[in-house]
Design a protein around this motif. Structure first.
Motif, PDB file in Angstrom:
ATOM      1  N   ALA A  56      -5.565  10.207   6.716  1.00 13.89           N
ATOM      2  CA  ALA A  56      -4.208  10.078   7.262  1.00 13.89           C
ATOM      3  C   ALA A  56      -3.947  11.160   8.303  1.00 13.89           C
ATOM      4  N   GLY A  57      -4.406  12.366   8.040  1.00 10.58           N
ATOM      5  CA  GLY A  57      -4.212  13.464   8.996  1.00 10.58           C
ATOM      6  C   GLY A  57      -4.925  13.219  10.315  1.00 10.58           C
ATOM      7  N   ILE A  58      -6.133  12.703  10.248  1.00 10.26           N
ATOM      8  CA  ILE A  58      -6.873  12.377  11.473  1.00 10.26           C
ATOM      9  C   ILE A  58      -6.162  11.265  12.245  1.00 10.26           C
ATOM     10  N   MET A  59      -5.640  10.294  11.506  1.00  9.59           N
ATOM     11  CA  MET A  59      -4.877   9.219  12.167  1.00  9.59           C
ATOM     12  C   MET A  59      -3.606   9.772  12.820  1.00  9.59           C
ATOM     13  N   GLU A  60      -2.960  10.737  12.164  1.00  9.38           N
ATOM     14  CA  GLU A  60      -1.762  11.363  12.748  1.00  9.38           C
ATOM     15  C   GLU A  60      -2.127  12.173  13.994  1.00  9.38           C
ATOM     16  N   TRP A  61      -3.291  12.818  13.986  1.00 10.45           N
ATOM     17  CA  TRP A  61      -3.761  13.545  15.169  1.00 10.45           C
ATOM     18  C   TRP A  61      -3.883  12.580  16.341  1.00 10.45           C
ATOM     19  N   LYS A  62      -4.456  11.418  16.081  1.00 11.78           N
ATOM     20  CA  LYS A  62      -4.627  10.407  17.129  1.00 11.78           C
ATOM     21  C   LYS A  62      -3.278   9.972  17.689  1.00 11.78           C
ATOM     22  N   LYS A  63      -2.250   9.965  16.849  1.00 14.66           N
ATOM     23  CA  LYS A  63      -0.910   9.578  17.286  1.00 14.66           C
ATOM     24  C   LYS A  63      -0.163  10.746  17.947  1.00 14.66           C
ATOM     25  N   GLY A  64      -0.737  11.945  17.903  1.00 19.10           N
ATOM     26  CA  GLY A  64      -0.104  13.107  18.521  1.00 19.10           C
ATOM     27  C   GLY A  64       0.956  13.779  17.653  1.00 19.10           C
ATOM     28  N   ASN A  65       0.918  13.531  16.355  1.00 20.08           N
ATOM     29  CA  ASN A  65       1.909  14.106  15.440  1.00 20.08           C
ATOM     30  C   ASN A  65       1.330  15.368  14.806  1.00 20.08           C
ATOM     31  N   ILE A  66       1.626  16.524  15.418  1.00 25.27           N
ATOM     32  CA  ILE A  66       1.025  17.785  14.970  1.00 25.27           C
ATOM     33  C   ILE A  66       1.475  18.177  13.570  1.00 25.27           C
ATOM     34  N   PHE A  67       2.740  17.906  13.226  1.00 22.24           N
ATOM     35  CA  PHE A  67       3.230  18.258  11.893  1.00 22.24           C
ATOM     36  C   PHE A  67       2.482  17.468  10.820  1.00 22.24           C
ATOM     37  N   ALA A  68       2.471  16.154  10.937  1.00 26.26           N
ATOM     38  CA  ALA A  68       1.824  15.316   9.926  1.00 26.26           C
ATOM     39  C   ALA A  68       0.317  15.555   9.904  1.00 26.26           C
ATOM     40  N   MET A  69      -0.288  15.782  11.067  1.00 22.38           N
ATOM     41  CA  MET A  69      -1.720  16.078  11.112  1.00 22.38           C
ATOM     42  C   MET A  69      -2.001  17.367  10.350  1.00 22.38           C
ATOM     43  N   SER A  70      -1.210  18.388  10.592  1.00 20.77           N
ATOM     44  CA  SER A  70      -1.416  19.672   9.911  1.00 20.77           C
ATOM     45  C   SER A  70      -1.186  19.546   8.409  1.00 20.77           C
ATOM     46  N   ALA A  71      -0.127  18.842   8.020  1.00 24.17           N
ATOM     47  CA  ALA A  71       0.185  18.703   6.600  1.00 24.17           C
ATOM     48  C   ALA A  71      -0.880  17.892   5.877  1.00 24.17           C
ATOM     49  N   PHE A  72      -1.167  16.693   6.358  1.00 22.10           N
ATOM     50  CA  PHE A  72      -2.088  15.826   5.629  1.00 22.10           C
ATOM     51  C   PHE A  72      -3.507  16.392   5.578  1.00 22.10           C
ATOM     52  N   THR A  73      -4.024  16.917   6.688  1.00 25.33           N
ATOM     53  CA  THR A  73      -5.387  17.455   6.632  1.00 25.33           C
ATOM     54  C   THR A  73      -5.432  18.698   5.744  1.00 25.33           C
ATOM     55  N   SER A  74      -4.435  19.548   5.835  1.00 22.45           N
ATOM     56  CA  SER A  74      -4.427  20.771   5.028  1.00 22.45           C
ATOM     57  C   SER A  74      -4.320  20.462   3.545  1.00 22.45           C
ATOM     58  N   TYR A  75      -3.391  19.603   3.158  1.00 25.06           N
ATOM     59  CA  TYR A  75      -3.255  19.285   1.736  1.00 25.06           C
ATOM     60  C   TYR A  75      -4.427  18.437   1.237  1.00 25.06           C
ATOM     61  N   GLY A  76      -5.049  17.671   2.112  1.00 21.39           N
ATOM     62  CA  GLY A  76      -6.276  16.990   1.725  1.00 21.39           C
ATOM     63  C   GLY A  76      -7.348  18.001   1.346  1.00 21.39           C
ATOM     64  N   PHE A  77      -7.483  19.039   2.173  1.00 18.29           N
ATOM     65  CA  PHE A  77      -8.455  20.088   1.853  1.00 18.29           C
ATOM     66  C   PHE A  77      -7.996  20.935   0.661  1.00 18.29           C
ATOM     67  N   PHE A  78      -6.678  21.064   0.458  1.00 16.26           N
ATOM     68  CA  PHE A  78      -6.191  21.746  -0.744  1.00 16.26           C
ATOM     69  C   PHE A  78      -6.738  21.059  -1.991  1.00 16.26           C
ATOM     70  N   TRP A  79      -6.590  19.736  -2.050  1.00 17.08           N
ATOM     71  CA  TRP A  79      -7.046  19.013  -3.238  1.00 17.08           C
ATOM     72  C   TRP A  79      -8.546  19.157  -3.427  1.00 17.08           C
ATOM     73  N   ILE A  80      -9.307  19.057  -2.348  1.00 15.51           N
ATOM     74  CA  ILE A  80     -10.762  19.190  -2.453  1.00 15.51           C
ATOM     75  C   ILE A  80     -11.129  20.605  -2.903  1.00 15.51           C
ATOM     76  N   SER A  81     -10.451  21.608  -2.354  1.00 16.28           N
ATOM     77  CA  SER A  81     -10.756  22.991  -2.753  1.00 16.28           C
ATOM     78  C   SER A  81     -10.347  23.258  -4.194  1.00 16.28           C
ATOM     79  N   LEU A  82      -9.223  22.695  -4.634  1.00 19.09           N
ATOM     80  CA  LEU A  82      -8.781  22.903  -6.014  1.00 19.09           C
ATOM     81  C   LEU A  82      -9.787  22.317  -7.003  1.00 19.09           C
ATOM     82  N   VAL A  83     -10.230  21.106  -6.760  1.00 21.47           N
ATOM     83  CA  VAL A  83     -11.224  20.501  -7.650  1.00 21.47           C
ATOM     84  C   VAL A  83     -12.525  21.300  -7.599  1.00 21.47           C
ATOM     85  N   THR A  84     -12.885  21.788  -6.435  1.00 22.56           N
ATOM     86  CA  THR A  84     -14.084  22.619  -6.308  1.00 22.56           C
ATOM     87  C   THR A  84     -13.953  23.885  -7.151  1.00 22.56           C
TER      88      THR A  84
END
Length: 186
Positions: A56-84
């Motif tokens: 979703a964050g990459i798709m938001e980047w393509k749309k030029g939405n810096i807020f949603a891109m930053s939020a979705f990619t960051s929290y996506g990595f949050f979940w991956i890092s937490l499980v790690t």
């Protein structure tokens, strides 16, 4: 003559919001004490909370939405890092202690507060999601630093609320678009 290209791609926000909301609700049902941490939460964290939000964050980047891109990619990595962090001790890496987890969660709280400031120019539900997420990270950080299970349980209930706000926004975006009018307020 300049040609204007109309963006006809789908809104990726519901995808990311469902990934965040559903995973947050499930983890915090655990935090509230209803069941133990298990593979269901980890699977959701890696794939639905993690990879889905990255997409979703990459798709938001393509749309030029810096807020949603930053939020979705960051929290996506949050979940991956937490499980790690939960899984690495199985490979012999030292398990994080309360202090290190407290700082980990506090940093995510500071990051979330910066995004919360950005929501002040947006819709009400966005403020509710990020405001409650700041509170959630503060509670989880305090619980980690102190080892206080009561704070951890309170954080669980607050996290269920936070995840529910994200789930609501995702549903509202889809329902409102399908009906061509505001059925659920944002």
């Amino acid at each position: 003559m300049e040609q204007i290209i109309k963006d006809t791609t789908a809104n990726p926000a519901p995808l990311g919001l469902f990934g965040f909301g559903m995973t947050t609700i499930l983890l915090n049902i655990h935090n509230a004490g209803f069941f133990e941490l298990n593979a269901m939460i980890m699977g959701m964290g890696i794939f639905f909370g993690g990879l889905q939000q990255l997409i979703a964050g990459i798709m938001e980047w393509k749309k030029g939405n810096i807020f949603a891109m930053s939020a979705f990619t960051s929290y996506g990595f949050f979940w991956i890092s937490l499980v790690t962090l939960w899984l690495l001790p199985l490979a012999g890496v030292t398990k994080p202690d309360g202090t290190s987890m407290g700082f980990y969660l506090a940093m995510w709280g500071v990051f979330t507060f910066a995004l919360f400031i950005g929501t002040l120019k947006g819709n009400t539900i966005g403020k509710m999601i990020f405001g409650s997420l700041v509170i959630l990270f503060a509670l989880l950080s305090a619980a980690s630093f102190t080892g206080n299970e009561k704070i951890h349980t309170i954080a669980g209930y607050e996290g269920i609320l936070c995840g529910s706000f994200a789930f609501y926004e995702a549903a509202a975006l889809i329902i409102n678009e399908k009906y061509g009018k505001q059925v659920l307020p944002l």
